[in-house]
Design an enzyme around this catalytic site. Structure first.
Site, PDB file in Angstrom:
ATOM      1  N   LYS A   1       0.122   4.949   6.691  1.00 23.99           N
ATOM      2  CA  LYS A   1      -0.285   5.550   5.585  1.00 23.99           C
ATOM      3  C   LYS A   1       0.019   7.110   5.778  1.00 23.99           C
ATOM      4  O   LYS A   1       0.755   7.413   6.722  1.00 23.99           O
ATOM      5  CB  LYS A   1      -1.999   5.388   5.584  1.00 23.99           C
ATOM      6  CG  LYS A   1      -2.651   4.042   5.540  1.00 23.99           C
ATOM      7  CD  LYS A   1      -2.401   3.579   3.986  1.00 23.99           C
ATOM      8  CE  LYS A   1      -3.041   2.153   3.887  1.00 23.99           C
ATOM      9  NZ  LYS A   1      -2.159   1.331   4.604  1.00 23.99           N
TER      10      LYS A   1
ATOM     11  N   SER B   1       0.660  -1.211   0.028  1.00 18.88           N
ATOM     12  CA  SER B   1       0.001  -0.062   0.048  1.00 18.88           C
ATOM     13  C   SER B   1       0.868   1.174   0.033  1.00 18.88           C
ATOM     14  O   SER B   1       0.337   2.293  -0.534  1.00 18.88           O
ATOM     15  CB  SER B   1      -0.963  -0.113   1.124  1.00 18.88           C
ATOM     16  OG  SER B   1      -0.208   0.156   2.338  1.00 18.88           O
TER      17      SER B   1
END
Lengths: 238, 125
Positions: free
Chosen positions: A133, A90
């Site tokens: 993230k 990710s």
């Protein structure tokens, strides 16, 4: 307490040995020797108890030092800095899929001092894992709920949260929200393989564990993570 | 869970950017309302779309294409806030006054041309 007597006797004997002189052994009739004739203690049979490390002097002392070390390490790990392995696609290409160790500053836990563009470690709200993230929105900011796609349009990914009904296609399209108080909006760098706020919505700042400050490839290199948000007047780093 | 967040289309950003999270109208130090073009600096960052072209091969390279995202950082009386303008920059919307705003100038139209996809330079990792 008869079992204490041998210990006390031993202590007394050792203290006597420290202050006796070889040249003038104490006699029962004489008083204490003059201070000028004192010499350094000479243990019998050249045994030097001082050779042993002082911290090994007593088992309780060892346990105490161990406890102090564990508490100090816990303090640093929880509130200072920590390092842990990370894996997954990710955050490509910022982080590799495998083999990354991330240095996390816990001084930024709960979103303290976080700005748009920082990379954070957080507790994923839909399971028990920890994710990494990039923050794109802080309380009061306005963010695109969807994924920027070809030609400035969007690819609908955030439609499953019941937060929007628009189609969001074409230039100038897409749905936006204002990040609510106490929350942030996080998105992975690899837009096509990231499960983030586009999927589960704004994340409470209380779930932020810290700010990722470096990626360490074990014992070979360290890559500092710098906020890539740049003024448009400045040249963009690639 | 997050509180209910009403979504709005990008076209309404210039108007809604003037409302703070507390529901009050944002104002600049001199008492004017926020204008995204006039009062806010433009910032950008790159994100990526990465694919593995040959996933059946061990050690296959990963190819990433950059996706440009744009942000406007504005200053009001209470501090600064950020508005993502990725799908707003360079459109006709960027020069159209909002319901509450008075957008001026056309200095950012050229930026929309590179906002996404124009710089599709593959980057292998």
């Amino acid at each position: 307490m008869p079992y204490l007597m041998p210990i006390l006797r031993g202590l007394l004997r050792s203290s006597r040995l420290r202050f006796t002189t070889k040249s003038t052994p104490p006699s029962p009739s004489s008083a204490a020797p003059p201070p000028s004739k004192l010499s350094p203690p000479i243990p019998p049979n050249n045994e030097t108890p001082r050779n042993a490390p002082s911290w090994l002097g007593h088992p309780f002392r060892v346990a105490l030092h161990t406890l102090k070390f564990v508490a100090f390490a816990h303090l640093i790990w929880e509130y200072g800095i920590s390092m842990s392995p990370a894996s997954g696609p990710s955050m490509l290409p910022t982080f590799e899929v495998l083999g990354e160790w991330l240095l996390v500053s816990k001084l930024h836990r709960f979103g303290r001092g976080i700005t748009v563009g920082d990379v954070v470690a957080y507790n994923i709200p839909i399971n028990e894992e920890v994710g990494v993230k990039r923050v794109l929105g802080l309380p009061g900011d306005y963010v695109l709920m969807d994924t920027p796609g070809e030609g400035g349009g969007v690819m609908g990914m955030g439609m499953g949260m019941g937060m929007g009904t628009g189609t969001g296609t074409g230039t100038g399209g897409g749905n936006m929200i204002q990040v609510p108080q106490g929350h942030c909006w996080i998105v992975g760098d690899n837009l096509v393989a990231s499960r983030d706020s586009r999927y589960f919505g704004p994340v409470p700042l209380a779930l932020i564990r810290g700010k990722v400050i470096a990626a360490v490839r074990p014992w070979s290199e360290i890559k500092w993570i710098i906020n890539p948000l740049r003024n448009a007047d400045q040249p963009t780093e690639t | 869970m997050a509180p209910p967040c009403p979504a709005f289309p990008t076209q309404k950003l210039p108007a809604l950017a003037q409302i703070g999270p507390d529901g009050r109208v944002r104002k600049t130090e001199d008492g004017r309302r926020i204008d995204l073009l006039r009062d806010c600096e433009l910032f950008g960052l790159l994100q990526y779309e990465c694919v593995v072209p040959r996933p059946e091969l061990v050690g296959s390279p990963v190819q990433c294409w950059p996706v440009q995202r744009w942000f406007r950082r504005c200053q009001d009386k209470k501090g600064s806030f950020t508005a993502e303008t990725t799908t707003w920059e360079g459109t006709a919307l960027a020069t159209t006054p909002g319901e509450l705003g008075t957008a001026e100038g056309d200095g950012v139209q050229h930026l929309g041309a590179v906002s996404h996809g124009a710089a599709k330079n593959a980057k292998s990792v």
